[in-house]
Design an enzyme around this catalytic site. Structure first.
Site, PDB file in Angstrom:
ATOM      1  N   HIS A   1      35.710  30.532  50.467  1.00 31.35           N
ATOM      2  CA  HIS A   1      34.292  30.889  50.375  1.00 31.35           C
ATOM      3  C   HIS A   1      33.741  31.074  51.769  1.00 31.35           C
ATOM      4  O   HIS A   1      34.157  30.373  52.694  1.00 31.35           O
ATOM      5  CB  HIS A   1      33.494  29.802  49.631  1.00 31.35           C
ATOM      6  CG  HIS A   1      32.175  30.288  49.150  1.00 31.35           C
ATOM      7  ND1 HIS A   1      31.043  30.258  49.937  1.00 31.35           N
ATOM      8  CD2 HIS A   1      31.819  30.856  47.979  1.00 31.35           C
ATOM      9  CE1 HIS A   1      30.042  30.774  49.253  1.00 31.35           C
ATOM     10  NE2 HIS A   1      30.485  31.156  48.063  1.00 31.35           N
ATOM     11  N   GLU A   6      34.757  30.980  40.893  1.00 33.30           N
ATOM     12  CA  GLU A   6      35.462  31.904  39.999  1.00 33.30           C
ATOM     13  C   GLU A   6      36.655  31.258  39.297  1.00 33.30           C
ATOM     14  O   GLU A   6      37.032  31.665  38.204  1.00 33.30           O
ATOM     15  CB  GLU A   6      35.941  33.138  40.773  1.00 33.30           C
ATOM     16  CG  GLU A   6      34.871  33.835  41.573  1.00 33.30           C
ATOM     17  CD  GLU A   6      33.821  34.535  40.741  1.00 33.30           C
ATOM     18  OE1 GLU A   6      33.545  34.092  39.617  1.00 33.30           O
ATOM     19  OE2 GLU A   6      33.270  35.522  41.231  1.00 33.30           O
TER      20      GLU A   6
HETATM   21  N1  COA Z   1      43.628  33.612  49.923  1.00 27.73           N
HETATM   22  C1  COA Z   1      44.340  33.768  51.044  1.00 27.73           C
HETATM   23  N2  COA Z   1      43.817  33.780  52.268  1.00 27.73           N
HETATM   24  C2  COA Z   1      42.490  33.637  52.346  1.00 27.73           C
HETATM   25  C3  COA Z   1      41.678  33.456  51.220  1.00 27.73           C
HETATM   26  C4  COA Z   1      42.294  33.443  49.943  1.00 27.73           C
HETATM   27  N3  COA Z   1      41.610  33.281  48.829  1.00 27.73           N
HETATM   28  N4  COA Z   1      40.405  33.333  51.608  1.00 27.73           N
HETATM   29  C5  COA Z   1      40.391  33.445  52.940  1.00 27.73           C
HETATM   30  N5  COA Z   1      41.659  33.626  53.388  1.00 27.73           N
HETATM   31  C6  COA Z   1      42.088  33.782  54.758  1.00 27.73           C
HETATM   32  C7  COA Z   1      41.674  35.117  55.346  1.00 27.73           C
HETATM   33  O1  COA Z   1      42.622  36.114  55.063  1.00 27.73           O
HETATM   34  C8  COA Z   1      41.581  34.816  56.796  1.00 27.73           C
HETATM   35  O2  COA Z   1      42.896  34.792  57.319  1.00 27.73           O
HETATM   36  P1  COA Z   1      43.211  35.415  58.770  1.00 27.73           P
HETATM   37  O3  COA Z   1      42.329  34.645  59.712  1.00 27.73           O
HETATM   38  O4  COA Z   1      44.658  35.152  58.916  1.00 27.73           O
HETATM   39  O5  COA Z   1      42.842  36.853  58.668  1.00 27.73           O
HETATM   40  C9  COA Z   1      41.083  33.361  56.823  1.00 27.73           C
HETATM   41  O6  COA Z   1      41.436  32.800  55.554  1.00 27.73           O
HETATM   42  C10 COA Z   1      39.615  33.205  57.020  1.00 27.73           C
HETATM   43  O7  COA Z   1      38.938  33.960  56.059  1.00 27.73           O
HETATM   44  P2  COA Z   1      37.390  34.207  56.196  1.00 27.73           P
HETATM   45  O8  COA Z   1      37.164  35.398  57.036  1.00 27.73           O
HETATM   46  O9  COA Z   1      36.757  32.968  56.683  1.00 27.73           O
HETATM   47  O10 COA Z   1      36.973  34.466  54.719  1.00 27.73           O
HETATM   48  P3  COA Z   1      35.661  35.215  54.289  1.00 27.73           P
HETATM   49  O11 COA Z   1      34.493  34.359  54.528  1.00 27.73           O
HETATM   50  O12 COA Z   1      35.590  36.591  54.810  1.00 27.73           O
HETATM   51  O13 COA Z   1      35.985  35.351  52.753  1.00 27.73           O
HETATM   52  C11 COA Z   1      36.139  35.161  50.486  1.00 27.73           C
HETATM   53  C12 COA Z   1      35.466  34.602  51.737  1.00 27.73           C
HETATM   54  C13 COA Z   1      35.532  34.502  49.262  1.00 27.73           C
HETATM   55  C14 COA Z   1      35.868  36.651  50.415  1.00 27.73           C
HETATM   56  C15 COA Z   1      37.647  34.897  50.552  1.00 27.73           C
HETATM   57  O14 COA Z   1      37.881  33.517  50.624  1.00 27.73           O
HETATM   58  C16 COA Z   1      38.406  35.540  49.430  1.00 27.73           C
HETATM   59  O15 COA Z   1      38.770  36.701  49.525  1.00 27.73           O
HETATM   60  N6  COA Z   1      38.695  34.791  48.322  1.00 27.73           N
HETATM   61  C17 COA Z   1      39.425  35.347  47.210  1.00 27.73           C
HETATM   62  C18 COA Z   1      38.520  36.167  46.304  1.00 27.73           C
HETATM   63  C19 COA Z   1      37.544  35.305  45.542  1.00 27.73           C
HETATM   64  O16 COA Z   1      37.873  34.234  45.050  1.00 27.73           O
HETATM   65  N7  COA Z   1      36.326  35.820  45.444  1.00 27.73           N
HETATM   66  C20 COA Z   1      35.236  35.124  44.788  1.00 27.73           C
HETATM   67  C21 COA Z   1      34.311  34.532  45.799  1.00 27.73           C
HETATM   68  S1  COA Z   1      33.074  33.473  45.070  1.00 27.73           S
END
Ligand code: COA
Length: 377
Positions: free
Chosen positions: A259, A317
């Site tokens: 998140h 989710e």
């Molecule tokens: N699975 C694998 N890796 C993940 C991840 C996940 N669910 N969520 C974050 N990461 C990784 C990113 O790839 C990133 O890696 P890197 O530094 O090697 O590139 C690192 O963790 C940091 O991510 P960050 O940029 O802080 O995440 P964000 O704030 O942009 O993303 C979400 C938040 C929710 C978009 C992300 O966690 C995600 O894509 N989750 C899966 C989809 C999901 O569940 N969506 C519903 C959200 S309520």
């Protein structure tokens, strides 16, 4: 499209930490794992109150009296019925392959709705789940049952999306818990979208259409269907670690984990898990609850090994998929049910944005080429 040049990705690219509004609506405390909605902890709001009461709280700043709550039940029912009557004229808009596309087109085609801003809010909030149920019925070539304008909103929504049989109270209460849990959540992507559109003084139904588009993406509200697909693909708790490791090795994200704001477990997971346990206690199976817990534990371990500096825990989710499946919503409608709850929050934000009267218009930094110097005359 110029895809040859990689532009730098910075925290500012995602507006991390940027405050774009003062709001009375909700507080997301990512460090402590708290969600406060207009002065109430989400656990309390979802545990004790109806969807009508939570919507009234967001729209007016206070919980309703019993008479006001009953009045909102009637106005939401009128919204469901009005959307139902409008279906013949919306058939073209709803004929989309994805439900979120149909919802966005359908709500835009519905237009502003009648009456005062409060009546319009009830109209749109009533309409969204009817459009989703109509999309689903049309795909199965079935007629949508007529909404029951007197029923409690969550009960009638579950009846409509399940094809017409009146749901058992425990199941209706399970869906209601969900709708209240997701009703508002700070300046998330779809809420920000709605506020940007509202800030141009565009009409509310078009701000809702934009918000629905933002909610459709898997990084926001589009994840619970894929979460259920993931649980099905894993199949059994002892297969979780290997399956998830292969996903990560392939460079894919694990749905339902991580998140932007929460550094601890999303508090909404706790609320929805409690709702699932209550369904079990009332004799309704929650077939994927134990599997989801095993997947969560395995995913947490793998993600903390992969990103030791970034705490990635379960988000709403993961629990949504388990609960909506248990109350009998089809997975194609999971994101639409998210919209059915969040619409009340979007409308409160649209009204709040309008009160500020300020156009949202940030800036970008130009890093492209400049025209060559003018040749001397
Ligand atoms: N699975 C694998 N890796 C993940 C991840 C996940 N669910 N969520 C974050 N990461 C990784 C990113 O790839 C990133 O890696 P890197 O530094 O090697 O590139 C690192 O963790 C940091 O991510 P960050 O940029 O802080 O995440 P964000 O704030 O942009 O993303 C979400 C938040 C929710 C978009 C992300 O966690 C995600 O894509 N989750 C899966 C989809 C999901 O569940 N969506 C519903 C959200 S309520």
């Amino acid at each position: 499209m110029n895809t040859a040049i990689n532009l730098p990705v910075s925290r500012s690219s995602g507006l991390d930490g940027v405050v774009v509004a003062d709001t009375l609506l909700s507080l997301v405390d990512g460090e402590r794992g708290r969600l406060i909605i207009a002065g109430h902890e989400v656990e309390e709001l979802a545990g004790r109150y109806s969807f009508e009461a939570a919507a009234h709280l967001l729209w007016t700043g206070r919980l309703p009296s019993p008479e006001e709550e009953a009045g909102l039940t009637v106005r939401l029912g009128a919204g469901r019925l009005a959307a139902y009557e409008a279906l013949p004229r919306l058939a073209g808009a709803l004929a989309q392959p994805q439900v979120m596309g149909a919802l966005a087109a359908g709500v835009a085609a519905l237009g502003p709705g009648p009456g005062s801003p409060e009546e319009q809010a009830a109209y749109h909030t009533g309409a969204i789940p009817v459009l989703a149920a109509a999309w689903s019925a049309a795909r199965c070539r079935q007629a949508l049952p007529r909404p029951d304008g007197e029923a409690r909103h969550a009960t009638d929504v579950l009846r409509l999306v399940r094809g017409g049989a009146r749901p058992e109270p425990a199941l209706a209460r399970g869906l209601e818990r969900y709708l209240v849990t997701v009703i508002d959540h700070g300046m998330n992507a779809s809420t920000f979208t709605a506020r940007v559109i509202a800030s141009t003084q565009a009409e509310a139904s078009l701000a809702l259409a934009g918000a629905i588009g933002a909610l459709s993406g898997p990084l926001h509200g589009g994840a619970p269907g894929p979460v259920l697909d993931m649980l099905d693909a894993i199949g059994a708790p002892d297969k979780a670690a290997a399956w998830l490791a292969a996903e990560l090795a392939a460079g894919r994200r694990i749905m339902g984990m991580g998140h932007r704001i929460y550094r601890v477990r999303d508090p909404r997971v706790v609320v929805l898990e409690r709702a699932a346990r209550e369904l079990e206690a009332a004799g309704h199976g929650t077939p994927r609850l134990e599997l989801a817990k095993a997947v969560e534990a395995a995913a947490e371990a793998l993600l903390s090994a992969k990103n030791p500096d970034r705490s990635l825990k379960a988000n709403v989710e993961l629990a949504t998929a388990v609960l909506l499946d248990a109350v009998g919503v089809q997975r194609e409608l999971f994101s639409a049910m998210f919209a059915a709850g969040r619409v009340a929050g979007w409308l409160a934000h649209i009204a709040e944005q309008r009160r500020s009267g300020r156009l949202i218009r940030p800036e970008s930094r130009y890093v492209g080429p400049m025209p060559s110097a003018m040749p001397p005359a």
